[in-house]
Design a protein around this motif. Structure first.
Motif, short mmCIF file in Angstrom:
data_model
loop_
_atom_site.label_atom_id
_atom_site.label_comp_id
_atom_site.label_asym_id
_atom_site.label_seq_id
_atom_site.Cartn_x
_atom_site.Cartn_y
_atom_site.Cartn_z
N ASP A 70 -8.80 21.71 6.59
CA ASP A 70 -8.96 20.46 7.33
C ASP A 70 -9.58 19.37 6.45
OD1 ASP A 70 -7.87 21.65 9.56
OD2 ASP A 70 -9.79 21.86 10.62
N PHE A 71 -10.55 19.74 5.65
CA PHE A 71 -11.19 18.78 4.75
C PHE A 71 -10.18 18.26 3.73
CE2 PHE A 71 -14.48 18.15 1.19
CZ PHE A 71 -14.69 16.83 1.54
N TYR A 72 -9.38 19.15 3.16
CA TYR A 72 -8.33 18.76 2.22
C TYR A 72 -7.36 17.78 2.88
CZ TYR A 72 -4.14 18.96 -0.61
OH TYR A 72 -3.03 18.62 -1.35
N ASN A 73 -6.92 18.10 4.09
CA ASN A 73 -6.00 17.22 4.81
C ASN A 73 -6.63 15.86 5.09
OD1 ASN A 73 -3.94 19.11 4.80
ND2 ASN A 73 -4.52 19.94 6.79
N PHE A 74 -7.91 15.85 5.41
CA PHE A 74 -8.62 14.59 5.66
C PHE A 74 -8.65 13.74 4.39
CE2 PHE A 74 -12.63 12.16 5.98
CZ PHE A 74 -12.33 11.41 7.09
N ILE A 75 -8.93 14.37 3.26
CA ILE A 75 -8.95 13.64 1.99
C ILE A 75 -7.57 13.06 1.69
CG2 ILE A 75 -9.21 13.86 -0.52
CD1 ILE A 75 -11.22 16.16 0.10
N GLN A 76 -6.53 13.85 1.91
CA GLN A 76 -5.18 13.40 1.61
C GLN A 76 -4.71 12.30 2.56
OE1 GLN A 76 -5.03 14.34 -1.43
NE2 GLN A 76 -2.95 15.10 -1.33
N ALA A 77 -5.31 12.23 3.75
CA ALA A 77 -4.94 11.20 4.72
C ALA A 77 -5.72 9.90 4.50
CB ALA A 77 -5.18 11.71 6.14
N ALA A 78 -6.72 9.95 3.63
CA ALA A 78 -7.52 8.76 3.36
C ALA A 78 -6.69 7.72 2.60
CB ALA A 78 -8.76 9.15 2.54
N PHE A 79 -7.18 6.49 2.58
CA PHE A 79 -6.51 5.42 1.85
C PHE A 79 -7.16 5.22 0.48
CE2 PHE A 79 -5.81 4.17 6.32
CZ PHE A 79 -4.43 4.05 6.30
N THR A 80 -6.43 4.60 -0.42
CA THR A 80 -7.00 4.19 -1.70
C THR A 80 -7.69 2.85 -1.50
OG1 THR A 80 -5.06 2.95 -2.43
CG2 THR A 80 -5.12 5.32 -2.98
N LEU A 81 -8.52 2.47 -2.46
CA LEU A 81 -9.17 1.16 -2.39
C LEU A 81 -8.12 0.05 -2.29
CD1 LEU A 81 -11.90 1.62 -5.13
CD2 LEU A 81 -12.29 1.42 -2.69
N GLN A 82 -7.10 0.14 -3.11
CA GLN A 82 -6.07 -0.89 -3.14
C GLN A 82 -5.32 -0.98 -1.80
OE1 GLN A 82 -5.74 -3.17 -5.49
NE2 GLN A 82 -4.21 -4.18 -4.23
N GLU A 83 -5.02 0.15 -1.21
CA GLU A 83 -4.34 0.14 0.10
C GLU A 83 -5.18 -0.57 1.16
OE1 GLU A 83 -1.64 4.19 -0.16
OE2 GLU A 83 -3.75 4.36 0.41
N ILE A 84 -6.47 -0.32 1.15
CA ILE A 84 -7.34 -0.96 2.14
C ILE A 84 -7.42 -2.46 1.88
CG2 ILE A 84 -9.72 -1.14 2.98
CD1 ILE A 84 -9.88 1.92 2.55
N LYS A 85 -7.55 -2.85 0.62
CA LYS A 85 -7.59 -4.28 0.29
C LYS A 85 -6.31 -4.97 0.76
CE LYS A 85 -10.60 -3.81 -3.71
NZ LYS A 85 -10.73 -3.90 -5.17
N GLU A 86 -5.18 -4.35 0.53
CA GLU A 86 -3.89 -4.93 0.95
C GLU A 86 -3.80 -5.05 2.47
OE1 GLU A 86 -0.97 -2.43 -0.92
OE2 GLU A 86 -1.46 -3.20 -2.93
N GLN A 87 -4.26 -4.03 3.18
CA GLN A 87 -4.23 -4.07 4.64
C GLN A 87 -5.11 -5.18 5.19
OE1 GLN A 87 -5.17 -0.16 6.13
NE2 GLN A 87 -3.54 0.79 4.94
N LEU A 88 -6.30 -5.32 4.62
CA LEU A 88 -7.22 -6.37 5.07
C LEU A 88 -6.65 -7.76 4.79
CD1 LEU A 88 -10.60 -4.80 3.95
CD2 LEU A 88 -9.77 -5.07 6.30
N GLN A 89 -6.06 -7.92 3.61
CA GLN A 89 -5.46 -9.20 3.25
C GLN A 89 -4.30 -9.53 4.19
OE1 GLN A 89 -3.62 -9.37 -0.62
NE2 GLN A 89 -3.98 -11.58 -0.77
N LYS A 90 -3.50 -8.53 4.51
CA LYS A 90 -2.34 -8.74 5.38
C LYS A 90 -2.72 -9.26 6.76
CE LYS A 90 1.80 -6.31 6.93
NZ LYS A 90 2.53 -5.03 6.88
N VAL A 91 -3.87 -8.81 7.27
CA VAL A 91 -4.30 -9.27 8.60
C VAL A 91 -5.31 -10.41 8.52
CG1 VAL A 91 -3.79 -7.07 9.72
CG2 VAL A 91 -6.09 -7.48 8.79
N GLY A 92 -5.53 -10.93 7.32
CA GLY A 92 -6.37 -12.11 7.16
C GLY A 92 -7.87 -11.88 7.23
#
Length: 71
Positions: free
Chosen positions: A30-52
């Motif tokens: 479960d811990f491994y799956n949680f880590i793999q489901a996490a986002f990268t820093l860049q993905e989070i930055k892009e998501q935040l930028q996309k929604v302003g």
């Protein structure tokens, strides 16, 4: 604060073993799956930028990140 997805499945498995070597295999999976489901820093930055949202995303060590700012 949240986990950062590791750069590879091998790095994720190493992290699981480093942190939870003595845990039950189900918890480790479960811990491994949680880590793999996490986002990268860049993905989070892009998501935040996309929604302003002008928030900062910063690493907190090798495993965690924090998103902060004023909404």
């Amino acid at each position: 604060m949240d986990l950062i997805r590791q750069k590879s499945a091998l790095k994720a498995r190493e992290m699981v073993e480093q942190i939870s070597a003595q845990e039950h295999p189900t918890l480790k999976r479960d811990f491994y799956n949680f880590i793999q489901a996490a986002f990268t820093l860049q993905e989070i930055k892009e998501q935040l930028q996309k929604v302003g949202l002008n928030l900062s995303v910063e690493p907190m060590g090798k495993r965690h990140l924090i998103v902060k700012g004023i909404i």
